[in-house]
Every structure is written in C-alpha cells, then in structure tokens.
Design a protein around this motif. Sequence first.
Motif, PDB file in Angstrom:
ATOM      1  N   UNK A  55       0.804  -1.139  -0.025  1.00 60.71           N
ATOM      2  CA  UNK A  55       0.011   0.119  -0.048  1.00 60.71           C
ATOM      3  C   UNK A  55       0.707   1.028   0.018  1.00 60.71           C
ATOM      4  N   UNK A  56       1.972   1.182   1.087  1.00 64.61           N
ATOM      5  CA  UNK A  56       2.710   2.430   0.982  1.00 64.61           C
ATOM      6  C   UNK A  56       3.299   2.680  -0.236  1.00 64.61           C
ATOM      7  N   UNK A  57       4.001   1.539  -0.847  1.00 60.15           N
ATOM      8  CA  UNK A  57       4.728   1.716  -2.204  1.00 60.15           C
ATOM      9  C   UNK A  57       3.664   2.293  -3.091  1.00 60.15           C
ATOM     10  N   UNK A  58       2.686   1.768  -3.127  1.00 57.92           N
ATOM     11  CA  UNK A  58       1.782   2.254  -4.387  1.00 57.92           C
ATOM     12  C   UNK A  58       1.288   3.569  -4.294  1.00 57.92           C
ATOM     13  N   UNK A  59       1.199   4.099  -3.059  1.00 50.11           N
ATOM     14  CA  UNK A  59       0.862   5.394  -2.773  1.00 50.11           C
ATOM     15  C   UNK A  59       1.904   6.344  -3.070  1.00 50.11           C
ATOM     16  N   UNK A  60       3.223   5.997  -2.710  1.00 50.09           N
ATOM     17  CA  UNK A  60       4.390   6.798  -3.086  1.00 50.09           C
ATOM     18  C   UNK A  60       4.570   6.791  -4.511  1.00 50.09           C
ATOM     19  N   UNK A  61       4.267   5.737  -5.235  1.00 53.60           N
ATOM     20  CA  UNK A  61       4.290   5.755  -6.905  1.00 53.60           C
ATOM     21  C   UNK A  61       3.247   6.834  -7.395  1.00 53.60           C
ATOM     22  N   UNK A  62       2.150   6.784  -6.831  1.00 58.28           N
ATOM     23  CA  UNK A  62       1.122   7.769  -7.069  1.00 58.28           C
ATOM     24  C   UNK A  62       1.533   9.317  -6.903  1.00 58.28           C
ATOM     25  N   UNK A  63       2.084   9.380  -5.727  1.00 52.50           N
ATOM     26  CA  UNK A  63       2.248  10.863  -5.358  1.00 52.50           C
ATOM     27  C   UNK A  63       3.604  11.036  -6.181  1.00 52.50           C
ATOM     28  N   UNK A  64       4.276  10.542  -6.549  1.00 49.69           N
ATOM     29  CA  UNK A  64       5.614  10.902  -7.476  1.00 49.69           C
ATOM     30  C   UNK A  64       5.093  11.136  -8.875  1.00 49.69           C
ATOM     31  N   UNK A  65       4.160  10.396  -9.391  1.00 45.42           N
ATOM     32  CA  UNK A  65       3.817  10.880 -10.574  1.00 45.42           C
ATOM     33  C   UNK A  65       2.872  11.998 -10.659  1.00 45.42           C
ATOM     34  N   UNK A  66       2.146  12.175  -9.668  1.00 40.18           N
ATOM     35  CA  UNK A  66       1.285  13.585  -9.553  1.00 40.18           C
ATOM     36  C   UNK A  66       2.251  14.521  -9.487  1.00 40.18           C
ATOM     37  N   UNK A  67       3.491  14.632  -8.675  1.00 41.46           N
ATOM     38  CA  UNK A  67       4.382  15.609  -8.777  1.00 41.46           C
ATOM     39  C   UNK A  67       5.203  15.969  -9.852  1.00 41.46           C
ATOM     40  N   UNK A  68       5.491  14.761 -10.465  1.00 38.77           N
ATOM     41  CA  UNK A  68       6.151  14.926 -11.883  1.00 38.77           C
ATOM     42  C   UNK A  68       5.505  15.554 -12.815  1.00 38.77           C
ATOM     43  N   UNK A  69       3.799  15.216 -12.849  1.00 40.91           N
ATOM     44  CA  UNK A  69       2.870  15.749 -13.800  1.00 40.91           C
ATOM     45  C   UNK A  69       2.897  17.213 -13.504  1.00 40.91           C
ATOM     46  N   UNK A  70       2.602  17.655 -12.166  1.00 41.52           N
ATOM     47  CA  UNK A  70       2.833  19.053 -11.978  1.00 41.52           C
ATOM     48  C   UNK A  70       3.934  19.649 -12.264  1.00 41.52           C
ATOM     49  N   UNK A  71       5.037  19.208 -12.448  1.00 38.84           N
ATOM     50  CA  UNK A  71       6.247  19.857 -12.724  1.00 38.84           C
ATOM     51  C   UNK A  71       6.107  20.258 -14.221  1.00 38.84           C
ATOM     52  N   UNK A  72       5.890  18.972 -15.016  1.00 36.02           N
ATOM     53  CA  UNK A  72       5.740  19.117 -16.339  1.00 36.02           C
ATOM     54  C   UNK A  72       4.760  20.262 -17.024  1.00 36.02           C
ATOM     55  N   UNK A  73       3.297  20.181 -16.026  1.00 36.72           N
ATOM     56  CA  UNK A  73       2.517  21.305 -16.412  1.00 36.72           C
ATOM     57  C   UNK A  73       3.148  22.797 -16.197  1.00 36.72           C
ATOM     58  N   UNK A  74       3.749  22.925 -15.218  1.00 38.99           N
ATOM     59  CA  UNK A  74       4.481  24.058 -15.011  1.00 38.99           C
ATOM     60  C   UNK A  74       5.466  24.508 -16.081  1.00 38.99           C
ATOM     61  N   UNK A  75       6.252  23.641 -16.380  1.00 37.83           N
ATOM     62  CA  UNK A  75       7.217  23.951 -17.542  1.00 37.83           C
ATOM     63  C   UNK A  75       6.560  24.348 -18.761  1.00 37.83           C
ATOM     64  N   UNK A  76       5.221  23.376 -19.060  1.00 36.24           N
ATOM     65  CA  UNK A  76       4.682  23.803 -20.243  1.00 36.24           C
ATOM     66  C   UNK A  76       3.744  25.181 -20.383  1.00 36.24           C
ATOM     67  N   UNK A  77       3.651  25.546 -19.105  1.00 39.50           N
ATOM     68  CA  UNK A  77       2.998  26.827 -19.119  1.00 39.50           C
ATOM     69  C   UNK A  77       4.023  28.015 -19.417  1.00 39.50           C
ATOM     70  N   UNK A  78       5.329  27.710 -18.675  1.00 40.63           N
ATOM     71  CA  UNK A  78       6.508  28.504 -19.025  1.00 40.63           C
ATOM     72  C   UNK A  78       6.794  28.687 -20.467  1.00 40.63           C
TER      73      UNK A  78
END
Length: 181
Positions: free
Chosen positions: A109-132
């Motif tokens: 469960x913890x591993x799955x949650x960490x993977x999801x959070x990492x992917x969410x963070x990475x997607x947010x970074x890419x969204x910011x970069x795209x906007x820039x």
Amino acid sequence: MKYKTIIVDDEINNIELINLFIEKFCPELLVIDKVQNIDDIITSVENQVPEIIFLDIKLNDRNSFEIVDYLLMKDVKIIFMTAYSEFALKAFKANAIDYLLKPIEINELITAVNKAILLIKENKKLDKITKVIQSSNLGQADNDHINILSDDKMVLLKISDIIYLESKNKQVYIYCTNNEI
C-alpha cells in the motif's frame, strides 16, 4: 500537501479497513469520499476532484473497468485493489499505478501511494514547464523558438526540434533532434 483520495469498494468493511490503513500509514493522503458503486464514482469524481482513487474491480454485478477511461481522462491516478489476480494485466494496460491483492499488505500500500504521489508531482512539474514554455514567447514575433535557461545561460531553442520533455531528479531534460538540454 495532502492528496485527495477516494476509496471505492462494494463492501463497507473493506472501505473502512483501507481508510484505517491510509490514516495510519499514508498521512499524505486525505480521504474525501467513500463510494460503493460505479454510478456514484462519477458523481464523486465530478464533485470532489480526487487525485488518487483506490478502486475495487468487481463492484456488485459490475466491473470497474467500465469507467477507467473516464478516470484517466480526469487525470485520477488509479490503484486497483481486488481479490482477483486475473485482472492484473488488464489493470496495467489501463495505466494503473498499482494492483493490490486483498488482503492488502501495508508495505505494498505504501509503495503504491508513493508511486502515485511521485507521478502527480512529476505531472505538476511538467504542467508548470509547459505553461512557462507557452508564455515565454508572448509578445514576440517569432513563435518558432523558445528561450530556455540551461546551465545559467539562455538558449534559443527551435520548438520543432523538441522531441519530448522528461522530469527526473528535480530536473527537466529537454530532448531535441540534435541534443539534450
């Protein structure tokens, strides 16, 4: 930051157990809804806008794969949890973050949650970069190029040369036809 989460299972005891596990072992998650059928999932996602969903596969007489495309369109990260191992391949083909077999093990469960959070963070970074990138050329006559800060210098990059962007280790890598920035 807490990540909004929905738990979906047709058995209330399973919902409460997952909720307890999340409260105890995944403090970065905030359970915003608990749902027991497919029809209520759509309503919940529309009203609550979750980032992660724990999704049982068999829900009463229906199958949660019916709404996977909808969830992916809403950019919800799916962690399947089920007693049926035969759906694992289908789940991963549907871009599941993870596939937890019941009874759920805490470490998984913890591993799955960490993977999801990492992917969410990475997607947010890419969204910011795209906007820039999109905003970096506002007011300029040349819409074929963008300015990129790379190693403390500005690089004029032809947009058509960009193959893809990758976020890794708190860095963004831009892969171009002629090199990597």
